[in-house]
Design an enzyme around this catalytic site. Structure first.
Site, PDB file in Angstrom:
ATOM      1  N   GLU A  83      -1.523  -8.669   4.461  1.00 35.37           N
ATOM      2  CA  GLU A  83      -1.350  -8.962   5.895  1.00 35.37           C
ATOM      3  C   GLU A  83      -2.653  -8.861   6.687  1.00 35.37           C
ATOM      4  OE1 GLU A  83      -0.781  -6.124   4.578  1.00 35.37           O
ATOM      5  OE2 GLU A  83      -1.796  -4.724   5.931  1.00 35.37           O
TER       6      GLU A  83
ATOM      7  N   CYS B  89       0.826  -1.213   0.000  1.00 27.98           N
ATOM      8  CA  CYS B  89       0.000   0.000   0.000  1.00 27.98           C
ATOM      9  C   CYS B  89       0.865   1.270   0.000  1.00 27.98           C
ATOM     10  CB  CYS B  89      -1.008  -0.040   1.147  1.00 27.98           C
ATOM     11  SG  CYS B  89      -2.381   1.106   0.860  1.00 27.98           S
TER      12      CYS B  89
ATOM     13  N   HIS C 121      -3.529  -5.247   0.581  1.00 24.54           N
ATOM     14  CA  HIS C 121      -3.039  -5.566   1.926  1.00 24.54           C
ATOM     15  C   HIS C 121      -3.092  -7.062   2.245  1.00 24.54           C
ATOM     16  CE1 HIS C 121      -2.560  -1.641   3.940  1.00 24.54           C
ATOM     17  NE2 HIS C 121      -3.431  -1.217   3.036  1.00 24.54           N
TER      18      HIS C 121
END
Ligand code: NAG
Ligand code: NAG
Ligand code: NAG
Ligand code: NAG
Ligand code: NAG
Length: 318
Positions: free
Chosen positions: A244, A129, A242
């Site tokens: 994660e 990001c 994203h």
């Protein structure tokens, strides 16, 4: 006597063979990955510390068999250079852009390129990001590469470009089941207000020479943006989305995908990057020195379910 001599020779030969094998595979089985910290986003969190790392990034890395070193802000150049020479790669996380983040990211970026050019030794970098956007800025040597984009809080599938097939990240090492999920299901969480459009990317000679565009995605206005890239030459990878968040962020009423397939996507991305860092053989001078930098001296704080984007955060500089 003869037998003893024979045994000694055998031991020497075996240890030689072992050394050779070790040298050929040359895999670091104790990788340590740095994660950049950045200013704490909300005033109500600042009493906890003025800079932070979302714990989701730490867990994401730890789950792949790597340890984490937080890269603090406002430190001396010697501190950053010591880390560059002691750890095995760095992750630029998502967040809000700041001068200090860009400054520190630039140090690692420039040193990684220089080391690869001079010695062919890799120092892998992953940008997520904001980290993806900062990679574009660093390569372009300009902060003027992005445009506003409606990309906040939605999940989408990815469209692979022809370059994906011969890439490191999305090429032959990508399991076909993960590829199918990425292409056909909304497994990627997006939280960005800026992006780069595919035509701006390909029309820019610096960016398109440096990076392969691997995937594009539709934003909330159904306009496409570049969602995944990797450097053609260097061990540098970037995702506008994203990975994660899938397993580690649970704020209610968000669009983060938590399906089994989305978790598989996340784990592939995390494992891929750590595998890259296993090619770097840096280490700290001693376990004592290593311990001074590892994240274990900090404890993540639970942030409540509905008030923060991050379930848990590590804070620095209380
Ligand atoms: C962090 O902040 C929360 C409130 O937001 C508070 O409950 C907690 O005790 C703080 N932790 C520390 C270590 O200051
Ligand atoms: C870093 O240093 C600058 C100037 O000394 C200061 O304004 C800023 O608050 C510091 N940032 C952090 C996170 O400590
Ligand atoms: C992207 O390209 C379009 C047209 O090619 C141009 O108008 C626009 O300014 C570019 N965006 C950026 C951020 O450079
Ligand atoms: C989540 O969204 C639903 C539907 O809009 C709403 O009723 C609920 O209160 C929201 N929950 C929270 C914690 O914001
Ligand atoms: C791990 O890295 C090595 C060395 O770069 C590479 O040969 C191998 O294909 C990688 N494995 C995966 C699953 O990416």
């Amino acid at each position: 006597m003869m037998i003893k001599l024979f045994l000694i020779i055998l031991v020497i030969l075996q240890s030689k063979a072992y050394d050779t094998v070790k040298h050929v595979s040359n895999e670091n089985t104790r990788p340590i990955i740095g994660i950049l910290s950045q200013p704490t986003p909300y005033d109500w969190q600042k009493p906890n510390g003025t800079t932070y790392i979302a714990a989701s990034y730490v867990k994401y890395v730890e789950a792949t068999g790597a340890q984490v070193v937080p890269i603090l802000m406002n430190q001396s150049i010697e501190y950053y250079s010591h880390l560059f020479n002691s750890i095995n790669g760095v992750l630029f996380p998502g967040g809000d852009s700041t001068d200090e983040y860009l400054y520190v990211a630039n140090l690692f970026y420039v040193w990684s390129l220089k080391q690869f050019d001079e010695t062919q030794r890799v120092f892998p970098i992953w940008g997520t990001c904001l980290g993806f956007e900062v990679l574009l800025m660093l390569t372009r040597r300009s902060t003027d590469v992005l445009e506003p984009c409606k990309g906040y809080d939605f999940a989408t599938e990815l469209t692979f470009t022809p370059d994906a097939a011969n890439s490191r990240l999305l090429g032959s090492s990508l399991p076909s089941s993960v590829k199918t999920s990425l292409e056909n299901e909304p497994t990627t969480a997006n939280y960005h207000n800026f992006c780069i459009r595919p035509e701006n990317f390909t029309n820019d000679p610096v960016l398109s020479t440096f990076y392969k565009m691997l995937t594009i995605s539709p934003d909330l206005e159904d306009r496409t943006f570049v969602s995944t890239m990797e450097s053609r030459r260097y061990p540098i990878f970037g995702v506008q989305w994203h990975p994660e968040k899938n397993a580690f962020e649970w704020r209610v009423n968000t669009t983060i995908p938590h399906t089994k397939d989305a978790i598989d996507v996340m784990q592939y991305m995390a494992n891929f990057f750590t595998n890259q860092t296993r090619q770097n053989t840096n280490h700290f001078d001693s376990l004592q020195d290593e311990l001074k930098y590892l994240i274990y001296q900090y404890t993540p704080e639970f942030m409540g379910l509905d008030v923060s984007h991050f379930q848990q955060m590590y804070f620095f500089y209380k």
